[in-house]
Design an enzyme around this catalytic site. Structure first.
Site, PDB file in Angstrom:
ATOM      1  N   ASN A 130     -52.066  32.180 -17.178  1.00 17.94           N
ATOM      2  CA  ASN A 130     -50.666  32.593 -16.969  1.00 17.94           C
ATOM      3  C   ASN A 130     -49.860  31.637 -16.087  1.00 17.94           C
ATOM      4  OD1 ASN A 130     -52.323  33.508 -14.855  1.00 17.94           O
ATOM      5  ND2 ASN A 130     -50.971  35.213 -14.375  1.00 17.94           N
ATOM      6  N   LYS A 153     -63.195  25.255 -14.904  1.00 17.00           N
ATOM      7  CA  LYS A 153     -63.248  25.848 -16.239  1.00 17.00           C
ATOM      8  C   LYS A 153     -61.912  26.538 -16.452  1.00 17.00           C
ATOM      9  CE  LYS A 153     -63.956  29.425 -19.223  1.00 17.00           C
ATOM     10  NZ  LYS A 153     -62.731  29.554 -19.998  1.00 17.00           N
ATOM     11  N   HIS A 154     -61.061  25.924 -17.270  1.00 17.94           N
ATOM     12  CA  HIS A 154     -59.740  26.512 -17.494  1.00 17.94           C
ATOM     13  C   HIS A 154     -59.788  27.478 -18.674  1.00 17.94           C
ATOM     14  CE1 HIS A 154     -55.662  26.917 -16.513  1.00 17.94           C
ATOM     15  NE2 HIS A 154     -55.427  25.681 -16.120  1.00 17.94           N
ATOM     16  N   ALA A 155     -58.768  28.311 -18.770  1.00 13.62           N
ATOM     17  CA  ALA A 155     -58.665  29.247 -19.892  1.00 13.62           C
ATOM     18  C   ALA A 155     -58.545  28.464 -21.193  1.00 13.62           C
ATOM     19  CB  ALA A 155     -57.451  30.157 -19.714  1.00 13.62           C
ATOM     20  N   SER A 156     -59.239  28.932 -22.230  1.00 12.83           N
ATOM     21  CA  SER A 156     -59.306  28.187 -23.490  1.00 12.83           C
ATOM     22  C   SER A 156     -57.947  28.021 -24.158  1.00 12.83           C
ATOM     23  CB  SER A 156     -60.277  28.877 -24.450  1.00 12.83           C
ATOM     24  OG  SER A 156     -61.592  28.854 -23.939  1.00 12.83           O
ATOM     25  N   GLY A 205     -58.576  35.852 -12.309  1.00  9.21           N
ATOM     26  CA  GLY A 205     -58.654  36.405 -13.651  1.00  9.21           C
ATOM     27  C   GLY A 205     -58.825  37.904 -13.646  1.00  9.21           C
ATOM     28  N   GLU A 227     -59.588  36.392  -7.028  1.00 15.58           N
ATOM     29  CA  GLU A 227     -58.196  36.857  -7.084  1.00 15.58           C
ATOM     30  C   GLU A 227     -58.056  37.515  -8.447  1.00 15.58           C
ATOM     31  OE1 GLU A 227     -54.900  37.749  -7.951  1.00 15.58           O
ATOM     32  OE2 GLU A 227     -54.461  35.652  -8.399  1.00 15.58           O
ATOM     33  N   CYS A 261     -50.196  38.598 -11.918  1.00 11.91           N
ATOM     34  CA  CYS A 261     -50.978  39.596 -11.193  1.00 11.91           C
ATOM     35  C   CYS A 261     -50.153  40.236 -10.085  1.00 11.91           C
ATOM     36  CB  CYS A 261     -52.246  38.966 -10.611  1.00 11.91           C
ATOM     37  SG  CYS A 261     -51.934  37.544  -9.540  1.00 11.91           S
ATOM     38  N   GLU A 355     -53.543  48.188 -15.400  1.00 14.09           N
ATOM     39  CA  GLU A 355     -52.693  47.032 -15.162  1.00 14.09           C
ATOM     40  C   GLU A 355     -51.937  46.713 -16.449  1.00 14.09           C
ATOM     41  OE1 GLU A 355     -52.734  42.548 -13.278  1.00 14.09           O
ATOM     42  OE2 GLU A 355     -54.565  43.272 -14.238  1.00 14.09           O
TER      43      GLU A 355
END
Length: 450
Positions: A130, A153-156, A205, A227, A261, A355
């Protein structure tokens, strides 16, 4: 092999292949080799590279912002703001890092006692989509300045942003391995954590991902910072300036298309202001421009993926079936979900107890401040709360009543380089940013001389 599509128009953007577990560990070993040299540098020497990074951020702003907007649909102006915020973070630590990491002399019965701050080693970051640059910077920059090296490791779905980040550090002149992008899947993360080279892990995440990573790290007695999610309340007291509250409420809920978040996700309004707030808020939300995120006039873009929009649609529809009323919005088309206001909300509805990661604002009324606090605290999360009031003195005396990592008075909850950031309960543990953040992955060594 996986592909990335543009959430705005569902067109193909790129295709990637995850690296193997063996390749991932090889990359981790490169970070370890870099660490042996990086840790020996002075803080001042490390900060020279951070200054280069600021230059590259500005130099590469256009390509960075475009990639973010294409991959996860963030409106272009907000992508630009994210890059600029990364630069401000760097500037903050350039000014303060040496002071934060300097040891302290302590009076004891010895002739000399003091502390030093030493890096831990290679730190793994597991990052979300995000805020694909800002989330990485607030983890990586303080860790690197402290003398650690990092692999991320980033979001795909923002793999392109991940590649650009590694190039950014390379172009800024950092030694190879100080910052390393790991193109791995979520299932491969535990294997990396299990490497004896990894000395700590920071995850931003979901609650599920956080529990998995924290468990893997804890089994090996490795430091972790989490977080996670949030369901922040936005409390409007009887004496609040309603116009200021409404103006702030728009950004607090709708910026980044509600995918934050720390966004305000439950609006708790005193009964005397309730109708006025709903009317004024509706008018403001109706004016928000939705559309192509590459258009500078767009404020609301698509959600990052169609499945996320479908999840949001289900939360709203179930709440409506239970008696909630949609005042404005409430419709989905592909990855787009209309900015939405919902009234008649009760605590058992999905839009209250879960959420909600999108541009949906549930509004609830209260009679007494004690009731507002009870509603605010009635969540598994504890990231932050906004309170609008003219009686600052009284609110300051009641801050302890909120089970939150932060209380923002007459302002939206935000992350600021100078302020510790993090939550309690299922919002996670540990702190990012400020002095606290730069000390999360250091060894505070005690020295005592008789």
């Amino acid at each position: 092999m996986f592909s990335i599509t543009n959430p705005f128009n569902q067109t193909f953007l790129s295709e990637y292949q995850y690296i193997t577990d063996e390749q991932a560990i090889s990359d981790v070993e490169i970070c370890q080799k870099a660490y042996m040299g990086w840790k020996s540098k002075t803080v001042d020497d490390r900060l020279k590279f951070i200054k280069n990074l600021i230059f590259e951020l500005e130099n590469q702003k256009e390509i960075l912002t475009k990639q973010c907007t294409l991959e996860m649909g963030k409106p272009l102006k907000q992508s630009v703001a994210e890059i600029e915020k990364c630069g401000k973070l760097c500037e903050y630590y350039i000014k303060n890092a040496e002071d934060f990491l300097s040891g302290k002399n302590i009076t004891t019965d010895g002739s000399e006692s003091y502390t030093t701050h030493e890096p831990l080693g290679v730190i793994l970051g597991v990052m979300p989509w995000n805020f694909p640059y800002w989330q990485v910077f607030r983890f990586a920059i303080p860790a690197i300045i402290a003398g650690n090296t990092v692999c991320v490791k980033h979001a795909s779905n923002v793999a392109g942003c991940g590649k650009l980040l590694e190039k950014l550090f390379k172009d800024a002149g950092f030694p190879q391995g100080v910052y390393k992008n790991l193109l791995i899947s979520g299932k491969q993360v535990e294997n990396v954590i299990n490497s004896p080279i990894i000395k700590g892990v920071s995850l931003t995440g979901s609650e599920k991902a956080g529990a998995s990573v924290a468990s893997a790290a804890a089994n090996l007695i490795k430091k972790s910072v989490l977080e996670l999610g949030g369901s922040n309340a936005f409390v409007i007291c009887k004496d609040a300036n309603i116009d200021d509250a409404v103006e702030t409420a728009v950004n607090a809920r709708m910026q980044n298309t509600g995918q934050s978040c720390i966004a305000a996700k439950r609006f708790i309004v005193h009964e005397s202001l309730y109708d006025s707030f709903v009317d004024k808020y509706k008018a403001k939300v109706a004016d928000l421009v939705s559309g192509d995120p590459m258009d500078e006039n767009t404020y609301i873009g698509p959600l990052a993926r169609i499945d996320l929009a479908e999840d949001l649609e289900e939360q709203v529809n179930k709440s409506v079936e239970m008696g909630a009323k949609v005042v404005i919005g409430g419709k989905r088309k592909d990855a787009f979900y209309e900015p939405t206001i919902i009234t008649g909300v009760t605590k058992d509805m999905p839009v209250f107890k879960e959420e909600v990661f999108g541009p949906v604002a549930p509004v609830i009324s209260f009679k007494t401040f004690e009731e507002a606090v009870e509603i605010s605290n009635d969540t598994e999360f504890g990231l932050g709360v906004t309170v609008f009031t003219e009686d600052i003195k009284e609110i300051k005396e009641k801050l302890h009543l909120f089970d939150e990592g932060a209380v923002f008075i007459n302002a939206l909850v935000k992350s600021d380089p100078a302020l510790p950031f993090g939550g309690v309960k299922k919002s996670g543990y540990g702190r990012e940013l400020a002095e606290n953040g730069i000390k999360e992955f250091v060894n505070v060594k005690t020295v005592y001389i008789k």
